[in-house]
Design an enzyme around this catalytic site. Sequence first.
Site, PDB file in Angstrom:
ATOM      1  N   GLY A 171       0.875  -1.103  -0.090  1.00  0.00           N
ATOM      2  CA  GLY A 171      -0.106  -0.123   0.130  1.00  0.00           C
ATOM      3  C   GLY A 171       0.956   1.208  -0.006  1.00  0.00           C
ATOM      4  O   GLY A 171       1.893   1.320  -0.679  1.00  0.00           O
ATOM      5  N   GLY A 172       0.613   2.109   0.807  1.00  0.00           N
ATOM      6  CA  GLY A 172       1.250   3.372   0.946  1.00  0.00           C
ATOM      7  C   GLY A 172       2.756   3.337   1.080  1.00  0.00           C
ATOM      8  O   GLY A 172       3.462   4.303   0.875  1.00  0.00           O
ATOM      9  N   GLY A 406      22.023   7.368 -33.412  1.00  0.00           N
ATOM     10  CA  GLY A 406      21.340   8.262 -32.248  1.00  0.00           C
ATOM     11  C   GLY A 406      22.019   7.698 -30.931  1.00  0.00           C
ATOM     12  O   GLY A 406      22.228   8.560 -29.969  1.00  0.00           O
ATOM     13  N   ALA A 407      22.323   6.385 -30.761  1.00  0.00           N
ATOM     14  CA  ALA A 407      22.740   6.014 -29.581  1.00  0.00           C
ATOM     15  C   ALA A 407      24.145   6.431 -29.304  1.00  0.00           C
ATOM     16  O   ALA A 407      24.578   6.605 -28.403  1.00  0.00           O
ATOM     17  CB  ALA A 407      22.789   4.146 -29.761  1.00  0.00           C
TER      18      ALA A 407
HETATM   19  C1  HXC Z   1      -2.709  -2.825  11.922  1.00  0.00           C
HETATM   20  C2  HXC Z   1      -1.713  -4.717  11.204  1.00  0.00           C
HETATM   21  C3  HXC Z   1      -1.752  -4.479  10.040  1.00  0.00           C
HETATM   22  C4  HXC Z   1      -2.032  -3.111   9.637  1.00  0.00           C
HETATM   23  C5  HXC Z   1      -0.746  -6.345  10.223  1.00  0.00           C
HETATM   24  N1  HXC Z   1      -1.430  -5.854  11.452  1.00  0.00           N
HETATM   25  N2  HXC Z   1      -1.014  -5.165   9.279  1.00  0.00           N
HETATM   26  N3  HXC Z   1      -2.413  -3.883  12.346  1.00  0.00           N
HETATM   27  N4  HXC Z   1      -2.613  -2.291  10.563  1.00  0.00           N
HETATM   28  N5  HXC Z   1      -2.112  -2.358   8.148  1.00  0.00           N
HETATM   29  C6  HXC Z   1      -1.085  -6.894  12.533  1.00  0.00           C
HETATM   30  C7  HXC Z   1      -2.146  -7.986  12.512  1.00  0.00           C
HETATM   31  O1  HXC Z   1      -3.309  -7.725  13.130  1.00  0.00           O
HETATM   32  C8  HXC Z   1      -1.205  -8.893  13.382  1.00  0.00           C
HETATM   33  O2  HXC Z   1      -1.729  -8.580  14.808  1.00  0.00           O
HETATM   34  C9  HXC Z   1       0.107  -8.431  13.175  1.00  0.00           C
HETATM   35  O3  HXC Z   1       0.251  -7.165  12.737  1.00  0.00           O
HETATM   36  C10 HXC Z   1       0.799  -9.621  12.291  1.00  0.00           C
HETATM   37  O4  HXC Z   1       0.017  -9.658  10.966  1.00  0.00           O
HETATM   38  P1  HXC Z   1      -0.392 -11.186  10.575  1.00  0.00           P
HETATM   39  O5  HXC Z   1      -1.400 -10.804   9.492  1.00  0.00           O
HETATM   40  O6  HXC Z   1      -0.587 -11.962  11.673  1.00  0.00           O
HETATM   41  O7  HXC Z   1       0.978 -11.515   9.642  1.00  0.00           O
HETATM   42  P2  HXC Z   1       1.467 -12.111   8.243  1.00  0.00           P
HETATM   43  O8  HXC Z   1       0.647 -13.394   8.282  1.00  0.00           O
HETATM   44  O9  HXC Z   1       2.734 -12.442   8.314  1.00  0.00           O
HETATM   45  O10 HXC Z   1       0.908 -11.107   7.325  1.00  0.00           O
HETATM   46  C11 HXC Z   1       1.534  -9.849   6.886  1.00  0.00           C
HETATM   47  C12 HXC Z   1       0.460  -8.987   6.061  1.00  0.00           C
HETATM   48  C13 HXC Z   1      -0.916  -8.887   6.498  1.00  0.00           C
HETATM   49  C14 HXC Z   1       0.539  -9.685   4.792  1.00  0.00           C
HETATM   50  C15 HXC Z   1       1.124  -7.546   6.189  1.00  0.00           C
HETATM   51  O11 HXC Z   1      -1.005  -8.636   8.054  1.00  0.00           O
HETATM   52  C16 HXC Z   1      -1.827  -7.922   5.836  1.00  0.00           C
HETATM   53  O12 HXC Z   1      -2.195  -8.399   4.821  1.00  0.00           O
HETATM   54  N6  HXC Z   1      -1.948  -6.694   6.381  1.00  0.00           N
HETATM   55  C17 HXC Z   1      -2.871  -5.823   5.932  1.00  0.00           C
HETATM   56  C18 HXC Z   1      -2.248  -5.226   4.489  1.00  0.00           C
HETATM   57  C19 HXC Z   1      -3.085  -3.856   4.264  1.00  0.00           C
HETATM   58  O13 HXC Z   1      -3.883  -3.979   3.632  1.00  0.00           O
HETATM   59  N7  HXC Z   1      -2.476  -2.805   4.703  1.00  0.00           N
HETATM   60  C20 HXC Z   1      -3.219  -1.296   4.483  1.00  0.00           C
HETATM   61  C21 HXC Z   1      -2.701  -1.035   3.186  1.00  0.00           C
HETATM   62  S1  HXC Z   1      -3.398   0.578   2.714  1.00  0.00           S
HETATM   63  P3  HXC Z   1      -1.629  -9.761  15.951  1.00  0.00           P
HETATM   64  O14 HXC Z   1      -2.233  -8.537  17.080  1.00  0.00           O
HETATM   65  O15 HXC Z   1      -2.667 -10.650  15.558  1.00  0.00           O
HETATM   66  O16 HXC Z   1      -0.487 -10.100  15.819  1.00  0.00           O
HETATM   67  C22 HXC Z   1      -2.670   1.852   2.630  1.00  0.00           C
HETATM   68  C23 HXC Z   1      -3.033   2.845   2.094  1.00  0.00           C
HETATM   69  C24 HXC Z   1      -2.136   3.977   2.594  1.00  0.00           C
HETATM   70  O17 HXC Z   1      -1.426   1.399   3.086  1.00  0.00           O
HETATM   71  C25 HXC Z   1      -1.618   4.860   1.218  1.00  0.00           C
HETATM   72  C26 HXC Z   1      -1.005   6.374   1.757  1.00  0.00           C
HETATM   73  C27 HXC Z   1      -0.600   6.951   0.510  1.00  0.00           C
END
Ligand code: HXC
Length: 518
Positions: A171-172, A406-407
């Site tokens: 994401g961001g 050109g290169a």
């Molecule tokens: C809050 C998060 C989190 C997030 C992970 N965690 N991502 N908490 N915000 N974005 C937390 C989980 O809840 C979990 O907490 C711990 O971190 C570990 O995550 P897991 O899922 O257990 O780990 P894993 O299986 O290794 O998977 C990792 C992951 C997955 C692939 C990153 O967590 C995931 O898909 N996260 C969300 C990704 C996402 O969509 N992000 C937002 C993007 S939008 P616990 O307490 O259970 O240990 C964005 C827009 C911004 O970024 C744009 C700005 C310009």
Amino acid sequence: MNTAKSLDELINLRAEARVGGGEAKIAKLHEKGRHTARERIDALLDECSFEEFDMFKVHRCVNFGMENTKFLGDGIVVGSGTINGRLVYVYAQDFTVFGGSLSETMSEKICKVMDMAVKCGAPVIGLNDSGGARIQEGIESLAGYTNILYRNVACSGVIPQLSGIFGPCAGGAVYSPALTDFTVMVRHNSYMFLTGPKVVKSVTHEDVGVEDLGGASVHTTKSGVAHLAADDGAQAISHLREMLSYMPQNNMEKPPILENEDPLDRAEAILDEMIPDNPNQAYDIKDVIREVVDEKHFFELQADYAANIVIGFARFGGQSVGIVANQPNVLAGVLNNDASIKAARFVRFCDCFNIPLVTFVDVPGFMPGTVEEYAGIIRNGAKLLYAYAEATVPKITITTRKSYGGAHCVMSSKQLDGDLNYAWPTAEIAVMGGKGAVEILNARDIKGKSPEEAKAILAEKEKEYTERFANPYVAAGRGYVDDVILPRETRLRVIRGLRMLQDKHRTTHPKKHGNIPL
Ligand code: HXC
């Protein structure tokens, strides 16, 4: 509170901050072959050099019960230290705390360290391992990302910015590394993408896993987003440390001179045999580069992306240089879209940071055809031309063999303000290759002739054309080439050239900034 108690409190709070999300989460990370933020910082910096700040900072979120779950440091470790004795600023995301996700306070910590880095004129290194925006916070994390991205742009060309990707970067989170100068990824344990596999499936119905969507193999071969892939975290750290050794601390300094034992006049006879007799036969330009640079050590970047052009760092007589070279071994070294963009960005990096450019030319031309034209080879080829023309650092060019059309103009030619343009006796500098040239020039002569007769006429004309133009002396006779040199003399001539040009100063027209054809 008595003194002993308050000291104990600090010691305990520090210990609490140091375990981030806790021992269980650290163990889970280790099981996956990954490391904690602190372990990465320890490996990156010189021993005992880390000075941490904002260790006790916590998030301010009160949504979804978050007010009851706080970790000291809030998922990121920031501070300064040294690498080979030189000051750097660093931040490392801690996956054990909310998956390293970016909160408003995490962003404040990153921005603080970036502000310190630019104020003190020292590089900043980001070690990324994050699930993206902290979902519980919402809009604050968007603002947080944007505050970082704004600083990435403000720091661009002022201090070197390096990124290591050690886990998810989604994401961001992806745009900060994309705005930094170089990105290193860990194979099979890190990935970068705008949207993950689930979103991809729902939007485009495409089935793809994380590795094929944004693993190190994708970004170092197909997209060009990353510059190096490492086998593990330790190797990624070592790449970051070495990369920095070629760079100055900031745009007002020159890169450090690292003396070594390699004789300045080392002349390798093997270079005289390097170019095959058959002009259509390939050879590996990296063999040439390694023979001429200090200790035969070439630190290549993006080796598997647009491999028809080679870029990387090396040293000549201890002086750090950026090397750009056409690669005859891949697509005959032709310039296409990806190669032009790859080289252009590298040339601009070197120019930002006062790193001289040494260019090796063996290029048959730009790649013709609809694929490249539709992808914008005119616009993208112009990027490389623009980058070379704009670069005011010392520019030394060695033409080993072909330099056509050109290169030729684009590849750091004399007319783009090449400072020293040398050619090997095997160089062929002309408007185009003999075969294509005689077909155009003699179309009328072969009209109505049998195929055999036409072939014989064209072969004769091609021989004549090649004898006349396929050499370096026509260009040398005009001064477009400063000297024709023996291949074995290359190392010494480049070293002398760099010394001759060390105080080069070129003024440019006052302007806000140019308009590179992006
Ligand atoms: C809050 C998060 C989190 C997030 C992970 N965690 N991502 N908490 N915000 N974005 C937390 C989980 O809840 C979990 O907490 C711990 O971190 C570990 O995550 P897991 O899922 O257990 O780990 P894993 O299986 O290794 O998977 C990792 C992951 C997955 C692939 C990153 O967590 C995931 O898909 N996260 C969300 C990704 C996402 O969509 N992000 C937002 C993007 S939008 P616990 O307490 O259970 O240990 C964005 C827009 C911004 O970024 C744009 C700005 C310009």
